[in-house]
Enzyme design. Structure first.
Site, short mmCIF file in Angstrom:
data_model
loop_
_atom_site.label_atom_id
_atom_site.label_comp_id
_atom_site.label_asym_id
_atom_site.label_seq_id
_atom_site.Cartn_x
_atom_site.Cartn_y
_atom_site.Cartn_z
CB THR A 88 41.77 44.87 45.42
OG1 THR A 88 42.40 43.90 46.29
CG2 THR A 88 40.45 44.32 44.97
CD GLU A 157 52.24 35.33 46.79
OE1 GLU A 157 53.45 35.25 46.54
OE2 GLU A 157 51.56 36.34 46.55
CB ALA A 274 62.90 38.88 65.04
CB CYS A 282 48.75 39.91 51.29
SG CYS A 282 48.42 38.85 49.87
NE ARG A 349 52.78 40.28 43.51
CZ ARG A 349 51.54 39.79 43.42
NH1 ARG A 349 50.55 40.58 43.08
NH2 ARG A 349 51.31 38.52 43.67
C1 UGA Z 1 49.45 36.41 53.75
C2 UGA Z 1 48.61 35.67 54.84
O1 UGA Z 1 49.48 34.87 55.63
C3 UGA Z 1 47.53 34.80 54.20
O2 UGA Z 1 46.73 34.23 55.22
C4 UGA Z 1 46.66 35.68 53.30
O3 UGA Z 1 45.67 34.93 52.64
C5 UGA Z 1 47.54 36.34 52.25
O4 UGA Z 1 48.53 37.14 52.91
C6 UGA Z 1 46.66 37.21 51.39
O5 UGA Z 1 46.04 38.15 51.91
O6 UGA Z 1 46.43 36.88 50.21
P1 UGA Z 1 51.49 35.74 52.17
O7 UGA Z 1 51.51 37.19 51.75
O8 UGA Z 1 51.58 34.69 51.13
O9 UGA Z 1 50.13 35.43 53.00
O10 UGA Z 1 52.73 35.55 53.12
P2 UGA Z 1 53.05 35.12 54.62
O11 UGA Z 1 53.48 33.72 54.67
O12 UGA Z 1 51.94 35.51 55.50
O13 UGA Z 1 54.31 36.04 54.90
C7 UGA Z 1 54.24 37.46 54.75
C8 UGA Z 1 55.54 38.12 55.04
O14 UGA Z 1 55.81 38.11 56.44
C9 UGA Z 1 56.77 37.51 54.39
O15 UGA Z 1 57.57 38.56 53.88
C10 UGA Z 1 57.48 36.78 55.51
O16 UGA Z 1 58.87 36.71 55.30
C11 UGA Z 1 57.14 37.67 56.68
N1 UGA Z 1 57.14 36.98 57.99
C12 UGA Z 1 56.25 35.97 58.25
C13 UGA Z 1 58.02 37.39 58.98
O17 UGA Z 1 58.83 38.31 58.77
N2 UGA Z 1 57.98 36.78 60.19
C14 UGA Z 1 57.11 35.78 60.48
O18 UGA Z 1 57.12 35.26 61.62
C15 UGA Z 1 56.24 35.36 59.48
#
Ligand code: UGA
Length: 469
Positions: A88, A157, A274, A282, A349
């Site tokens: 989507t 992921e 941070a 996502c 992405r």
């Molecule tokens: C995210 C959600 O965490 C999942 O629960 C959800 O199912 C998924 O999207 C989705 O909608 O399919 P994801 O995109 O795999 O999962 O990645 P995350 O681990 O959540 O990290 C997202 C981004 O935030 C990354 O770029 C990471 O580097 C950043 N991040 C994460 C930070 O900058 N600080 C943090 O404290 C945590």
């Protein structure tokens, strides 16, 4: 055990992981994709995405509990539950583009002869459930032959398989008891805990004594739960990034601040890192889509706009740090550690790392990049240029570079051989967009270390220069 025949349409991150995990908990699964090359790859034992535990589970179930096909009609006819897990993507207005979902629903409509539960697993705006129901009716499918339910996923992921089998919660949005019952049966091995007593179960945080929680809601609530969860996590990240900029301007330390905030159990320590901000397929898309959903309802959810703005600004904050540490960028050789949008994935992405690299290249810098998993994908999207090259490891990237930039939070980058790194660099400068090191440690190893939301220690460099600038 109540085996359910399940069809999963879409073999992307969500579809493939769900299909394999449904087989792992004992169901019979057919996974459909219209990409013939991908289906052939999966049939021949290939693994199209970089995901922990997926290769083992595919090996265990492929051709047995889970089959791969391009024949959507055949799969739908055979199965009781049909999960839609197609993309989507974000449309121009910020709204999710639901054309793939609609195309799949039209195909499903042609094949429904007995009762089926159609389950949306893709992240979709509220009322999509209702739209699917209407489209099926319009295409002549009698209401008694189907129910539509929403079963959002919360997989990250990199740890998607563990997240599926050991979830914080399973959310089922179902408008009828009949649909809720089918979904309860599907998830029973996790919600009743039988899966966790199996000797071959993947270990994780759930157990037979502490099985997964299952929450049954209306379809609209389930749809909102998904968007609101992602938006809240994105908000948490933007919040800590905003505080980080404040911390830096008053010479406080964001790592201490995050620890102090996170100790409050109502806040919790997670998602308070941070750095360069969030990326991926996502958060950026879902924050925009949720904002659009509110707008459609005549509500101004401006907070979400601010979340996005703070996130975009973090890249600028980092870029300015690079510029002030190196003065000019034209002709400077920079080692870029990290290309993926986060660690443990090859996904690039909306990667903040790539955004920074593009900016550096535009400014005339030369970039030598290394990433443990995402180099092939990055080569496909970064403009080919004699200024851009790829190294076999972090040390090769750092060789004779003017500075090292840490752009992705890979564990490997937090354990670098610092004396070796120092020797290889032209100047011992590390600019860390993910705060992987303690400033004290870096100073002890003779680095000028610049990080996010913490005082920079230029003094270390100024006090004992290794080479003349
Ligand atoms: C995210 C959600 O965490 C999942 O629960 C959800 O199912 C998924 O999207 C989705 O909608 O399919 P994801 O995109 O795999 O999962 O990645 P995350 O681990 O959540 O990290 C997202 C981004 O935030 C990354 O770029 C990471 O580097 C950043 N991040 C994460 C930070 O900058 N600080 C943090 O404290 C945590």
């Amino acid at each position: 055990m109540n085996e359910v025949s399940i069809c999963v349409i879409g073999s992307g991150y969500v579809g493939l992981v769900a299909a394999v995990c449904f087989a792992e908990i004992g169901h019979r699964v057919i996974c459909v994709d219209n990409d013939e090359a991908k289906v052939n790859l999966l049939r021949n034992g290939g693994v199209p995405i970089y995901e922990r535990h997926l290769p083992e589970l595919l090996k265990k179930h492929s051709g047995k509990g889970v089959e791969f096909t391009t024949d959507l009609g055949g799969a739908v006819r055979e199965c009781e539950a049909v999960f839609i897990a197609v993309g989507t993507p974000q449309g121009d207005s910020g709204a999710a583009d639901l054309s793939f979902v609609e195309a799949v629903v039209s195909e499903i409509a042609r094949e429904i002869s007995g009762y089926k539960v159609i389950v949306e697993k893709s992240t979709v705006p509220v009322y999509t459930n209702e739209w699917i129901r209407r489209v099926l009716n319009r295409l002549g499918v009698p209401t008694a032959r189907f129910d539509v339910a929403s079963n959002p996923e919360f997989l990250r992921e990199g740890s998607a398989v563990e997240d599926f089998l050991h979830p914080d919660r399973i959310v089922v949005g179902a408008g009828t008891d009949r649909a809720a019952e089918v979904l309860r049966r599907i998830y029973a091995p996790l919600s009743e805990g039988t899966y966790y007593s199996r000797p071959d179960a993947l270990p994780g945080m759930c157990s037979a004594d502490k099985p997964a929680k299952l929450l049954v809601t209306s379809a609209q609530s389930a749809e909102i739960i998904k968007h609101a969860s992602n938006a809240f996590l994105a908000l948490k990240i933007s919040f800590i990034n905003a505080v980080s900029n404040l911390a830096e301007s008053v010479e406080a330390d964001i790592e201490d601040i995050a620890a102090g905030i996170g100790m409050d159990r109502r806040i919790g320590p997670r998602f308070l890192h941070a750095g360069l901000g969030y990326g991926g397929s996502c958060f950026p898309k879902d924050v925009a889509a949720f904002h659009w959903v509110a707008h459609q309802q005549g509500l101004n959810f401006q907070l979400l706009e601010e979340v996005r703005r703070i996130n975009d600004a973090q890249r600028e904050v980092f870029f300015n740090k690079v510029r002030s540490a190196l003065w000019t960028l034209r002709g400077k050789k920079l080692a870029a550690l990290g290309l993926a949008f986060k660690c443990d994935t090859d996904d690039i992405r909306e990667s903040p790392a790539l955004a920074v690299i593009r900016q550096l290249l535009d400014a005339g810098a030369q970039v030598q990049a290394y990433d443990p998993a995402a180099m092939e994908r990055a080569k496909g999207v970064l403009p080919p240029s004699d200024k851009m090259s790829y190294a076999a490891n972090p040390y090769e990237a750092a060789e004779n570079a003017d500075a090292v930039l840490i752009l992705t939070e890979w564990g490997e980058f937090a354990r670098l051989d610092l004396p070796r790194l120092n020797r290889l660099l032209k100047f011992p400068i590390v600019i860390d967009g993910r705060n992987l090191y303690r400033p004290q440690t870096m100073a002890e190893h003779g680095f000028t270390y610049v990080s996010m939301g913490r005082p920079a220690n230029y003094e270390a460099q100024l006090g004992k220069p290794r080479k003349t600038l």
